[in-house]
Design a protein around this motif. Structure first.
Motif, mmCIF file in Angstrom:
data_model
loop_
_atom_site.group_PDB
_atom_site.id
_atom_site.type_symbol
_atom_site.label_atom_id
_atom_site.label_comp_id
_atom_site.label_asym_id
_atom_site.label_seq_id
_atom_site.Cartn_x
_atom_site.Cartn_y
_atom_site.Cartn_z
ATOM 1 N N ASN A 1 26.989 61.504 51.986
ATOM 2 C CA ASN A 1 26.095 61.850 53.096
ATOM 3 C C ASN A 1 26.884 61.753 54.400
ATOM 4 N N SER A 2 27.528 62.823 54.763
ATOM 5 C CA SER A 2 28.400 62.826 55.954
ATOM 6 C C SER A 2 27.612 62.561 57.233
ATOM 7 N N GLU A 3 26.337 62.955 57.234
ATOM 8 C CA GLU A 3 25.517 62.746 58.427
ATOM 9 C C GLU A 3 25.312 61.249 58.689
ATOM 10 N N PHE B 1 27.184 58.893 57.498
ATOM 11 C CA PHE B 1 28.506 58.306 57.764
ATOM 12 C C PHE B 1 28.869 58.471 59.240
ATOM 13 N N ASN B 2 28.656 59.677 59.764
ATOM 14 C CA ASN B 2 28.992 59.943 61.165
ATOM 15 C C ASN B 2 28.073 59.197 62.132
ATOM 16 N N LYS C 1 30.882 58.842 53.028
ATOM 17 C CA LYS C 1 31.329 60.044 53.741
ATOM 18 C C LYS C 1 31.148 61.291 52.865
ATOM 19 N N ASN C 2 31.505 61.182 51.584
ATOM 20 C CA ASN C 2 31.387 62.327 50.669
ATOM 21 C C ASN C 2 29.939 62.572 50.243
ATOM 22 N N LEU D 1 32.819 53.200 52.186
ATOM 23 C CA LEU D 1 32.825 54.144 53.310
ATOM 24 C C LEU D 1 33.266 55.534 52.868
ATOM 25 N N ASN D 2 34.258 55.594 52.006
ATOM 26 C CA ASN D 2 34.714 56.885 51.479
ATOM 27 C C ASN D 2 33.617 57.577 50.678
ATOM 28 N N VAL E 1 36.236 52.961 59.860
ATOM 29 C CA VAL E 1 35.458 54.195 59.943
ATOM 30 C C VAL E 1 36.252 55.302 60.621
ATOM 31 N N ILE F 1 38.937 56.651 58.301
ATOM 32 C CA ILE F 1 38.415 57.544 57.261
ATOM 33 C C ILE F 1 38.006 58.895 57.846
ATOM 34 N N LYS F 2 37.464 58.852 59.061
ATOM 35 C CA LYS F 2 37.077 60.117 59.726
ATOM 36 C C LYS F 2 38.290 61.020 59.948
#
Length: 366
Positions: free
Chosen positions: A341-343, A345-346, A338-339, A334-335, A361, A364-365
């Protein structure tokens, strides 16, 4: 006499078991008395020996200090130094005095540096003390062998290399450690050639000591480590991997990739952080392909590698791992996502809201 006679009469009239108890008690009492007398004599002897050791040590220390300060500018021995050498030579013939002389030399050797330290080494050579150290190397007791090697290392005696190397695969790790330190301390990186012949383990602590010793040298040119990376001794391979990382061996990339198929789990675990540090991107495809057949420790190591080296080509693999059964792998994945492809991930589905995945999630957000 009358009392003794009565005791004998009493003793003879007692049952055999009572007689036996009396007899054993008497024997034990005599043994205790003898031991007490022996221990008192031994303690007195040791005190006397300690006093002699202290007196003779101080005497030798003064002689050695005088020797050091009597040195001539030309480098030749002064008359005073020659006299001191003669005195010391007479003492060396006595085993007890010889130990004190060596002990005093070692003490001074550890306290001084530079030219004076070299003078101590020269004096050790003049007194031919290396011959006594070589005798220790042939002893049956491993601790005496180790002390002999240590002594030769501290006094920088290079000409005994062939005798030292004979103990490279000694059964006792303490002896092997002294051999390793001798070779590296006196021959720097060239001394590492002992790895070519090493068949025994090198402990983690011994590896650390060797690496610390190597980093003391001005010349930091590491020899070719290819042979060590391909060694049949896993401990040698692991040590070579440490060398590859510390000395930035980027040229070893192809051999390092080959090691991904190594039979030893320990080697593979040591390898992955080295691949990360040297940024060997070519290893990622192999690691992804073998991921499901790897053990948990290796899988976690792979995810840690991808924390630093992941790119868009790793995205699909990372998404697969965010639902892995292992908590640490899910968290790492997940980390990374996030780094990377943040899109995406969100856009992860956050249902049901109370599930562990959703909590991770959200954590981490934030």
């Amino acid at each position: 006499m009358y009392k003794f006679h009565n005791f004998i009469t009493y003793f003879n009239g007692e049952p055999f078991i009572i007689q036996l108890v009396w007899l054993l008690t008497s024997i034990l009492l005599i043994i205790v008395i003898i031991l007490i007398i022996y221990l008192k004599i031994l303690r007195s002897h040791l005190r006397t020996k300690d006093r002699i050791f202290e007196i003779y040590s101080k005497k030798n220390e003064l002689l050695l200090i005088s020797y050091l300060y009597a040195e001539t500018e030309e480098g030749a021995l002064s008359s005073e130094q020659q006299l001191i050498v003669k005195k010391l030579n007479r003492g060396i013939k006595n085993n007890f005095k010889q130990k004190i002389i060596i002990s005093t030399l070692l003490k001074l050797r550890n306290e001084i540096t530079g030219e004076m330290a070299e003078s101590i080494n020269d004096l050790y050579a003049q007194l031919k003390l290396k011959n006594y150290a070589l005798i220790k190397l042939k002893n049956k007791n491993w601790d005496i062998i180790a002390r002999g090697i240590r002594e030769l290392r501290l006094f920088q005696v290079k000409e005994v290399h062939d005798e030292i190397i004979k103990h490279i695969n000694h059964s006792k790790k303490e002896v092997r450690k002294e051999v390793h330190l001798y070779l590296v301390n006196l021959y720097n990186f060239e001394g590492l050639t002992f790895l070519n012949e090493l068949e025994t383990p090198i402990s983690e602590w011994d590896q650390i000591q060797l690496l610390e010793e190597l980093q003391k040298f001005d010349n930091q040119q590491l020899p070719d480590i290819t042979l060590w990376l391909r060694s049949t001794n896993d401990y040698v391979v692991i040590f070579a991997l440490k060398l590859a990382k510390i000395y930035n061996q980027f040229g070893m990339k192809e051999i390092l990739i080959e090691l991904l198929a190594h039979k030893s789990e320990n080697v593979r675990l040591e390898l992955i952080p080295v691949l990360t540090y040297l940024q060997v991107f070519e290893a990622k495809e192999i690691l992804r392909r073998n991921f499901n057949n790897s053990n948990l420790d290796e899988q976690i190591a792979v995810l840690k590698l991808l924390e630093d080296l992941a790119d868009e080509n790793d995205e699909e693999f990372i998404i697969e791992q965010i639902h892995n059964e292992n908590f640490e792998i899910r968290l790492l994945s997940l980390n990374i996502l996030k780094n990377l492809n943040s899109e995406k991930f969100n856009g992860l589905e956050l249902a049901p809201p109370e599930s562990e995945f959703v909590k991770m999630v959200k954590f981490i957000k934030n």
